[in-house]
Design an enzyme around this catalytic site. Structure first.
Site, PDB file in Angstrom:
ATOM      1  NE  ARG A  32       7.642   5.545   9.344  1.00 25.21           N
ATOM      2  CZ  ARG A  32       6.604   4.708   9.430  1.00 25.21           C
ATOM      3  NH1 ARG A  32       6.343   4.104  10.571  1.00 25.21           N
ATOM      4  NH2 ARG A  32       5.846   4.490   8.392  1.00 25.21           N
ATOM      5  CE1 TYR A  33      11.908   6.768  13.957  1.00 24.77           C
ATOM      6  CE2 TYR A  33      11.450   4.466  13.471  1.00 24.77           C
ATOM      7  CZ  TYR A  33      11.129   5.639  14.118  1.00 24.77           C
ATOM      8  OH  TYR A  33      10.025   5.681  14.929  1.00 24.77           O
ATOM      9  NE  ARG A  67      15.569   2.982  14.899  1.00 25.75           N
ATOM     10  CZ  ARG A  67      15.631   4.305  14.907  1.00 25.75           C
ATOM     11  NH1 ARG A  67      16.525   4.934  14.195  1.00 25.75           N
ATOM     12  NH2 ARG A  67      14.762   5.006  15.616  1.00 25.75           N
ATOM     13  CB  CYS A  69       0.160 -14.249  13.344  1.00 22.62           C
ATOM     14  SG  CYS A  69       1.132 -12.749  13.167  1.00 22.62           S
ATOM     15  CB  CYS A 111      -3.133  -9.412  18.148  1.00 18.66           C
ATOM     16  SG  CYS A 111      -1.680 -10.330  18.645  1.00 18.66           S
ATOM     17  CB  CYS A 158      -3.267  -6.946  14.298  1.00 17.96           C
ATOM     18  SG  CYS A 158      -1.858  -6.952  13.167  1.00 17.96           S
ATOM     19  NE  ARG A 197       3.315  -3.897  10.280  1.00 17.57           N
ATOM     20  CZ  ARG A 197       4.215  -4.266  11.197  1.00 17.57           C
ATOM     21  NH1 ARG A 197       4.220  -5.503  11.664  1.00 17.57           N
ATOM     22  NH2 ARG A 197       5.113  -3.411  11.641  1.00 17.57           N
ATOM     23  CG  ASP A 241      -0.569   2.202  15.861  1.00 19.98           C
ATOM     24  OD1 ASP A 241      -0.065   3.226  16.366  1.00 19.98           O
ATOM     25  OD2 ASP A 241       0.103   1.208  15.509  1.00 19.98           O
ATOM     26  CG  ASP A 271       4.444   4.206  15.425  1.00 17.14           C
ATOM     27  OD1 ASP A 271       5.093   5.075  14.814  1.00 17.14           O
ATOM     28  OD2 ASP A 271       4.727   2.994  15.400  1.00 17.14           O
ATOM     29  CE  LYS A 312       8.141   1.939  17.194  1.00 14.61           C
ATOM     30  NZ  LYS A 312       8.788   1.902  15.865  1.00 14.61           N
TER      31      LYS A 312
END
Ligand SMILES: *Cc1c(COP(=O)(O)O)cnc(C)c1O
Length: 437
Positions: A122-123, A126, A135, A139, A142, A144, A303, A340, A347
């Site tokens: 995206r950037y 990086r 996981c 969470c 999450c 995702r 999000d 985000d 971000k």
């Protein structure tokens, strides 16, 4: 002597009385005994849900599955369970099924910006590299969530290799962020292989790992793991504490091991309604983090992922929290608050306003106490036109590896050497008319 709380001893006894108590600190034991259904949850904590509630929870868990480590379970305060921050992050809530129209399965368009398996680019310099689809704790917040409960898997070497090859063939990538899932769900050997491959890429300067293990399964941070990670410096690690209650003796020990290995530690929290949407809670968390040598990095606005509506706060809550931190506590104890951007814009930092007004001579600023102050601009400043001809500039830049780049966005408008005078959306009607479209 192994220190266990009363609750931990109790849970341990109910799971597996035959094993020695030292098993509690074995991360593989913890994974083998993940809590994946409501009945086990009830049995281990000695609680019981009403039949109606239970049916709703089961429906929710069928869509977004449960996984909790015995360790993380042991942090739940059953006296006040419905308000407990650990419970709320780990246990399904029927609200998760109330999806609203602004929510999306992939709000950050991570899948669209993916040039290779597991890679989100995206950037400019990086990439995000998802190396594990599993996981130790799911969470509830999450981002995702779309993937949680897909069959748990760790991508095979071939798939990972394709991601590594993309990085190898893309010289602009100087920083890779390993995430998932949780990269520390991989075995030490597998992770060592990935890190070794990445380290062999000359243009790759920084490797970072994003892991929630120090929070939900601190026993994963073993001496072996840390010895292995140390070989791959410069390596950074960001973790994900959301509430001061998560900082326990065990998690402090895990963080100390990582910090002692010279791994700079950061923390990314998510602002969650009913969990940490309070300046006092966030400040206390930030203070506890820096005591543990963890630098607060980001505070995320929640999000727009499906099933997170009940966790979302207005952005105003985040600004209020930042107002309570900036100036009021150590500069390194405050994170950058970010939204985000839905659709994959990346971000966006959000701050309270500190500039009140300005003229050509003065800038009027306000501080954290509400004091309004003036900054006198310099009487003379030798403005110079930057034509990007660095060798001819009076400033010295005799630094190899100070990369050239193309100005983008607002920076492009500010740059003297770029002719652009405005940024116009591709669909601007006025411009389409001009071009006779
Ligand atoms: C967050 C993120 C990064 C890393 O961003 P930093 O601001 O450098 O921490 C990189 N790629 C993607 C897709 C991200 O979401």
């Amino acid at each position: 002597m192994i220190h266990l709380t009363k609750r931990q001893k109790d849970i341990f006894g109910k799971i597996d009385d035959s094993a020695g108590i030292s098993q509690w600190r074995d991360w593989k034991w913890q994974l083998r005994h993940q809590i994946r259904d409501i009945e086990t949850f009830e049995n281990l904590l000695g609680v019981e849900f009403e039949p109606d509630e239970r049916r709703q929870i089961e429906e929710t868990a069928a869509r977004f599955p449960i996984a909790i480590t015995p360790y993380y379970l042991s942090l739940i305060d059953i006296e006040e369970m419905q308000n407990d921050p650990v419970f709320k992050q780990a246990f399904p809530m029927p609200y998760e099924l109330d999806t609203c129209t602004s929510e999306m399965a992939d709000p950050l368009s991570e899948d669209k910006d993916s040039p290779a398996p597991g890679i989100t680019h995206r950037y400019p310099d990086r990439v995000l590299f998802l190396v594990s689809n599993i996981c130790s704790m799911y969470c509830r917040h999450c981002t995702r969530k779309r993937r949680v409960g897909d069959v748990d898997f760790i991508p095979d070497k071939e798939t990972i290799q394709a991601g590594i090859d993309y990085i190898r063939n893309t010289p602009r990538v100087r920083d890779v962020l390993l995430s998932g899932g949780d990269p520390l769900m991989l075995s030490d050997e597998y992770l060592d292989w990935i890190l070794t491959e990445l380290r062999s890429i000359e243009h790759l300067e920084i490797i970072r790992i994003g892991s929630r293990m120090p929070v939900v399964l601190p026993y994963r941070i073993t001496d072996n793991l840390v010895q292995m990670l140390k070989k791959h410096h410069p390596l950074w690690l960001n973790t994900h504490f959301n509430h001061p209650r998560e900082i326990t003796r065990s998690s402090s020990e895990a963080l100390a091991k990582l910090a002692d290995a010279g791994i700079p530690l950061g923390n990314q929290s998510v602002l969650l309604a009913g969990v940490n949407d309070c300046p006092r809670i966030i400040k206390s968390l930030m203070h506890k983090l820096v005591i543990n040598r963890v630098r607060p990095y980001y505070l995320y606005q929640c999000d727009l992922s499906e099933g997170l509506a009940h966790f979302r706060t207005p952005i105003g809550k985040g600004i209020e929290i930042m107002e309570s931190l900036i100036g009021h506590t150590s500069g390194f104890a405050r994170p950058t608050y970010v939204v985000d951007a839905p659709g994959g814009g990346g971000k966006i930092p959000v701050l309270p306003n500190y500039i009140v007004s300005w003229s050509t001579n003065k800038v009027i600023l306000r501080n954290f106490e509400g004091v309004i102050t003036t900054y006198q601009e310099p009487d003379s400043y030798a403005k110079y036109f930057c034509d990007r001809n660095c060798p001819n500039c009076h400033l010295t830049l005799k630094l190899e590896g100070a990369d050239e780049w193309k100005a983008v966005g607002i920076h492009k408008l500010l740059a003297d050497y770029d002719k652009a005078i405005s940024l116009v959306p591709a669909s601007n009607e006025r411009h389409q008319r001009r071009n006779g479209q």
